[in-house]
Design a protein around this motif. Structure first.
Motif, mmCIF file in Angstrom:
data_model
loop_
_atom_site.group_PDB
_atom_site.id
_atom_site.type_symbol
_atom_site.label_atom_id
_atom_site.label_comp_id
_atom_site.label_asym_id
_atom_site.label_seq_id
_atom_site.Cartn_x
_atom_site.Cartn_y
_atom_site.Cartn_z
ATOM 1 N N LYS A 140 -39.249 -17.045 9.332
ATOM 2 C CA LYS A 140 -40.220 -17.090 10.441
ATOM 3 C C LYS A 140 -41.236 -15.969 10.277
ATOM 4 O O LYS A 140 -42.407 -16.123 10.615
ATOM 5 N N GLN A 141 -40.763 -14.828 9.788
ATOM 6 C CA GLN A 141 -41.674 -13.702 9.578
ATOM 7 C C GLN A 141 -42.532 -13.934 8.339
ATOM 8 O O GLN A 141 -43.747 -13.815 8.377
ATOM 9 N N SER A 142 -41.871 -14.280 7.242
ATOM 10 C CA SER A 142 -42.609 -14.340 5.975
ATOM 11 C C SER A 142 -43.520 -15.559 5.885
ATOM 12 O O SER A 142 -44.534 -15.524 5.194
ATOM 13 N N HIS A 143 -43.170 -16.648 6.570
ATOM 14 C CA HIS A 143 -43.933 -17.888 6.418
ATOM 15 C C HIS A 143 -44.509 -18.429 7.726
ATOM 16 O O HIS A 143 -45.020 -19.542 7.763
ATOM 17 N N GLY A 144 -44.412 -17.631 8.780
ATOM 18 C CA GLY A 144 -44.925 -18.083 10.074
ATOM 19 C C GLY A 144 -46.426 -18.319 10.081
ATOM 20 O O GLY A 144 -46.934 -19.071 10.909
ATOM 21 N N HIS A 145 -47.126 -17.702 9.141
ATOM 22 C CA HIS A 145 -48.576 -17.950 9.079
ATOM 23 C C HIS A 145 -48.865 -19.363 8.578
ATOM 24 O O HIS A 145 -49.955 -19.882 8.785
ATOM 25 N N LEU A 146 -47.870 -19.983 7.932
ATOM 26 C CA LEU A 146 -48.054 -21.350 7.428
ATOM 27 C C LEU A 146 -47.442 -22.385 8.369
ATOM 28 O O LEU A 146 -48.059 -23.406 8.666
ATOM 29 N N VAL A 147 -46.213 -22.140 8.790
ATOM 30 C CA VAL A 147 -45.442 -23.160 9.508
ATOM 31 C C VAL A 147 -44.661 -22.488 10.641
ATOM 32 O O VAL A 147 -44.059 -21.434 10.431
ATOM 33 N N ASP A 148 -44.666 -23.105 11.816
ATOM 34 C CA ASP A 148 -43.797 -22.650 12.901
ATOM 35 C C ASP A 148 -42.400 -23.231 12.681
ATOM 36 O O ASP A 148 -42.261 -24.401 12.321
ATOM 37 N N ILE A 149 -41.386 -22.412 12.914
ATOM 38 C CA ILE A 149 -40.010 -22.808 12.594
ATOM 39 C C ILE A 149 -39.124 -22.716 13.828
ATOM 40 O O ILE A 149 -39.101 -21.687 14.501
ATOM 41 N N GLN A 150 -38.412 -23.810 14.094
ATOM 42 C CA GLN A 150 -37.386 -23.836 15.124
ATOM 43 C C GLN A 150 -36.050 -23.957 14.388
ATOM 44 O O GLN A 150 -35.986 -24.624 13.357
ATOM 45 N N THR A 151 -34.989 -23.323 14.898
ATOM 46 C CA THR A 151 -33.716 -23.357 14.165
ATOM 47 C C THR A 151 -32.589 -23.938 15.013
ATOM 48 O O THR A 151 -32.531 -23.741 16.222
ATOM 49 N N VAL A 152 -31.703 -24.653 14.335
ATOM 50 C CA VAL A 152 -30.510 -25.225 14.959
ATOM 51 C C VAL A 152 -29.290 -24.636 14.260
ATOM 52 O O VAL A 152 -29.203 -24.682 13.027
ATOM 53 N N ALA A 153 -28.365 -24.090 15.025
ATOM 54 C CA ALA A 153 -27.107 -23.577 14.465
ATOM 55 C C ALA A 153 -26.197 -24.773 14.211
ATOM 56 O O ALA A 153 -25.629 -25.345 15.145
ATOM 57 N N PHE A 154 -26.081 -25.151 12.944
ATOM 58 C CA PHE A 154 -25.505 -26.456 12.591
ATOM 59 C C PHE A 154 -24.111 -26.299 11.972
ATOM 60 O O PHE A 154 -23.966 -25.766 10.871
ATOM 61 N N PRO A 155 -23.077 -26.785 12.656
ATOM 62 C CA PRO A 155 -21.709 -26.654 12.140
ATOM 63 C C PRO A 155 -21.401 -27.720 11.093
ATOM 64 O O PRO A 155 -20.636 -28.656 11.355
ATOM 65 N N GLN A 156 -21.968 -27.552 9.902
ATOM 66 C CA GLN A 156 -21.856 -28.569 8.847
ATOM 67 C C GLN A 156 -20.402 -28.845 8.466
ATOM 68 O O GLN A 156 -20.074 -29.931 8.010
ATOM 69 N N SER A 157 -19.528 -27.868 8.632
ATOM 70 C CA SER A 157 -18.121 -28.072 8.261
ATOM 71 C C SER A 157 -17.261 -28.450 9.452
ATOM 72 O O SER A 157 -16.032 -28.443 9.368
ATOM 73 N N GLY A 158 -17.911 -28.798 10.553
ATOM 74 C CA GLY A 158 -17.167 -29.127 11.767
ATOM 75 C C GLY A 158 -16.979 -27.891 12.631
ATOM 76 O O GLY A 158 -17.281 -26.765 12.217
#
Lengths: 398, 398
Positions: A140-158
Motif C-alpha cells: 500500500k505504501q510502495s505502490h499506492g501511487h498506482l493502485v488502491d489496495i483493500q485486503t482480506v485476511a484469508f484463511p486459505q488452510s481453513g
C-alpha cells in the motif's frame, strides 16, 4: 485557478466528443465545450476520439500468491482443494522472490492495464502467520501511487482445520486488514456452523465486512449461501459481505435458485465471479434480475493455482461474456460495468463518476463504444491516475 | 549450396539450444552444432533462446463472414440458429467491403499471429450462390504467400430447407472447393437421412471429404454423429470427415458417450472444437483416450455470429485449457498440439516436422516451454514462412 491539463477529443459513453479540464488530481469540468476560454498555454492531450471509461477494479486477486516476476514455474497438479493448498505451501517455502517483489510486479502490470483499485486476499495460516499480510500492507505504501489496495485476511488452510487461525484472523484485522475472509465451511472445515461462527465473530468484533470463498457445490453450497445471508442480516452487515466463486449458483433448480438468490438480495450479500471455464458459474442475468449484486475479477494470476492470467480486466470481461453468451452491445456494456462501476460500489469505494469534482482517474480506450472495447480488447489504452498519465499501450510510463 | 540464413540460438521443445540452417524455403539442417562450418558471410538471425514451434493451423474459420476491416458493427441478437442465419443474410446484403477485402484482412491478421494454414468454410446458398466461394478462392491467389487455404462448401442455410443448395454444393466442388459441408441435419433441415444423403452423395461423387457443423444436442446429436460415422465407413471416407462443434459429446452419459466415441474412432471421424464458453463442449481427454482425433480452431472471428475473436490460435488454446481445466505443463503442451500438429494431420496437410528437408515454416515464441507459451500467450513472436520472416510482434513485416 489555471487548469493543469486539457484532455481534448475524448468520447463519452453516450458517444459525445468532449473535453476534460483537469486541476491536478481532479476533474474540474467535462463537456463538449468545457475547453472554451481555457488559457491556450495550458497543456493539451489529444484523446483522438478514444472512449473515456472508469478505471477497472479487480475485486479479487492474491498479491501474496502471484509468481509474476519469476521465471515460469510449472503447475503442480492437485486433484482436491486440500492437495492444492499443500502444494502451494510447499512452493511458498522455497520461492525465490518475496511477496513485496512479486505483488509489486503484479500491481504494476494491473495499473498498466488500467486497474486502479484492487481487493487482495492474503493467506493467513499458522505457518505463515501475518507475514504475507505485512508484506501486502507494505505494498500500500510502495505502490499506492498506482493502485488502491483493500485486503482480506484469508484463511486459505481453513479455520478449524488449522487451529490457531481464528486468533490470527483477529490479529490480522487488528494489524490493518480490511475484511475477514472465509473458505468452504463444509468442504474445507467440515463444520458450517463452526466456520461461520469463527469468521463472523471476528467481523462483528471489529465492525468489518467479510469476503468468503465458496467452492462447495449444488445444494450444499446453496445452503451455505443462505446461512451466510442470514448471519449477514442478523449482524447488520448488509452490503459488507461478498461471496467469491459461488459455483453452486450455476447448478440449482429454479426453486432453490430462487430462494437462495432472494436471501442474497435481502441481505445485500454480493457475488464475485471470475467466470471460470471448467465449473458452473453464477448466472449473471438471473442474479441481476433477482436483485443480487455481482462483479467479476481475475482471481489467480500466474500462481500455484493457475499458470494462466495476465491481469487484464478487459480480457476477464470478455471471458465472462463468452461463458454467459453475451454478444449484444447492451450485454457487453453491462459486462464492462461488472469490472468497473459494480465492484467499486460493492467494495465500498466511493464511485467517482466522470464528472466535475471527481478524482481524475480514468482510462481512454481506442473504441467507439463499450461494446467495441469489450469485443476488441485493445491494449493501446491510456491510463490517467490522479490527473497524470501513468500508462500507455499496456506499459507504465512513470 | 550456400545457405540463405542461419537461425541461431533457438530452443527446441526438448529444451536444447539449436541452430537452423535454411536453404531458401527449406530447412537444410537443425541441431546444436548445425551452424558449425557455415560460411560466416551467411546472414544470421538470433532467436535469442526463443522456442521453436510448428506454425498454427486454424482448421475452422469463415473468411467470407468476417467483418474484420470494417468499423465495429453491433451484434444483431437472434435466439435461434435460424434467426441468426436470417440476420446474417440481411447484413451480408449491405456490408460495405467485399469478401476479398475482409477475408484478406483476416488472413493478414492470422499470418501475423503465426497461423499459416486454414480451413475456411464458405457459405453456399441459393441467394449468394458461389459468389462467396469465388471470392475465397481468389484469396488463395492473393494471400497464398502468407497462408495456405482449404475451402469447405458450407450450406449455412440448410440443404433441404433451401432447395437448390444440393446442386450448388456439387457445383462448388466442381469450381474448386476442397470439401463438402453440412449443418445440423435434424436441427436445420429436419431430416437426418435426407441431409446426409445429399451431402455424402456429393462427397462420394467427387471423392472429397466432409466437414459438418453439428450443434444438435444430447442424444439427438449423438445419433447424428453415429450416422455420420457409419456413412463415412461405408463410403470409404475414413480420415476425411470432420464434425465441427459436436456440443452433444459434452452432454452424454458414459454408455452413450462410449459407443458414440467408438463409432467416431472406428470411422476416423475427427472433431473440431472452438472450446465454446456457454454450451457443453467435447471432452478432450476422454475423446483422446477413446481414440478420437480432435483439434481446436477459432470459428467466428468478428462476424455476424460473434463480435469477439482476434484470430490468435495461442489464445484459443488457452481458452480450451480454461474450459477443460488444463493446468499442468503436460496438458498445456498437449493443448498446443491441438492447434498445430493435430489439425495439420487431420486436415490432410503433410505435417513437416521441424527437421532437415521440411519447409521452413515455423514460429519462434519467447518462452522456455510449450506450457509457458500457452500460459503467457506472448504476442512478441517471430513467424517464418518459406524461410523468410513474415511477421514480428503480431504485425506483418512483408
Amino acid at each position: 485557478m489555471t487548469p493543469s491539463l486539457v484532455v481534448e477529443n475524448a468520447r463519452t459513453e453516450a458517444g459525445e466528443i468532449a473535453s476534460l479540464i483537469l486541476n491536478n488530481d481532479r476533474i474540474a469540468a467535462i463537456g463538449p465545450n468545457a475547453a472554451a476560454g481555457i488559457d491556450p498555454a495550458v497543456p493539451r492531450f489529444d484523446a483522438a476520439g478514444g472512449l473515456l471509461c472508469l478505471p477497472f477494479v479487480d475485486g479479487h486477486i492474491h498479491l501474496d500468491k502471484t509468481l509474476i516476476g519469476l521465471p515460469f514455474i510449472p503447475h503442480i497438479p492437485g486433484d482436491t482443494v486440500a492437495r492444492r493448498i499443500e502444494a502451494e505451501k510447499s512452493l511458498r517455502r522455497t520461492v525465490a522472490l518475496p511477496v513485496e517483489a512479486r505483488g509489486g510486479a503484479l500491481l504494476e502490470k494491473l495499473a498498466a492495464y488500467g486497474t486502479l483499485f484492487v481487493r487482495s486476499h492474503v493467506d493467513i495460516d499458522t505457518e505463515v502467520g501475518l507475514k504475507g499480510l505485512e508484506a501486502v500492507l507494505s505494498l500500500k505504501q510502495s505502490h499506492g501511487h498506482l493502485v488502491d489496495i483493500q485486503t482480506v485476511a484469508f484463511p486459505q488452510s481453513g479455520v478449524l482445520r488449522d487451529p490457531g487461525t481464528a486468533g490470527l484472523l483477529d490479529a490480522a484485522i487488528a494489524a490493518g486488514a480490511d475484511l475477514v475472509g472465509g473458505l468452504d465451511p463444509a468442504g474445507i472445515d467440515n463444520d458450517v456452523t463452526g466456520h461461520l461462527d469463527a469468521i463472523f465473530s471476528v467481523a462483528a468484533k471489529y465492525g468489518v465486512g467479510l469476503d468468503i470463498h465458496l467452492h462447495d457445490g449444488g445444494a450444499l453450497g446453496a445452503f451455505e449461501l443462505r446461512q451466510i445471508a442470514d448471519r449477514t442480516a442478523a449482524l447488520g452487515l448488509k452490503g459488507k459481505v461478498v461471496v467469491s466463486h459461488a459455483f453452486c449458483l450455476g447448478e440449482l433448480d429454479d426453486a432453490e435458485f430462487g430462494r437462495t438468490a432472494a436471501a442474497l438480495a435481502r441481505s445485500g450479500v454480493a457475488i464475485m465471479t471470475s467466470a471460470p471455464g471448467a465449473v458452473p458459474m453464477p448466472p449473471v442475468k438471473r442474479l441481476s434480475a433477482a436483485g443480487v449484486r455481482l462483479f467479476c475479477a481475475n482471481d489467480n494470476i500466474r500462481d500455484a493455482w493457475s499458470p494462466f492470467g495476465n491481469g487484464d480486466m478487459l480480457e476477464r470481461v470478455g471471458i465472462l461474456c463468452d461463458r454467459q453468451d453475451f454478444r449484444s452491445d447492451e450485454d457487453l456494456a453491462a459486462a464492462f460495468r461488472l469490472a468497473t462501476q459494480a465492484p467499486a460500489e460493492i467494495l465500498g469505494r466511493p464511485v467517482e463518476p466522470l464528472q466535475a469534482g471527481s478524482r481524475a482517474d480514468f482510462v481512454i480506450l481506442p473504441a467507439a463504444s463499450l461494446a467495441e472495447a469489450v469485443a476488441a480488447r485493445p491494449l493501446d489504452r491510456i491510463v490517467f491516475r490522479g490527473g497524470t498519465i501513468i500508462a500507455r499501450g499496456g506499459r507504465l510510463v512513470i
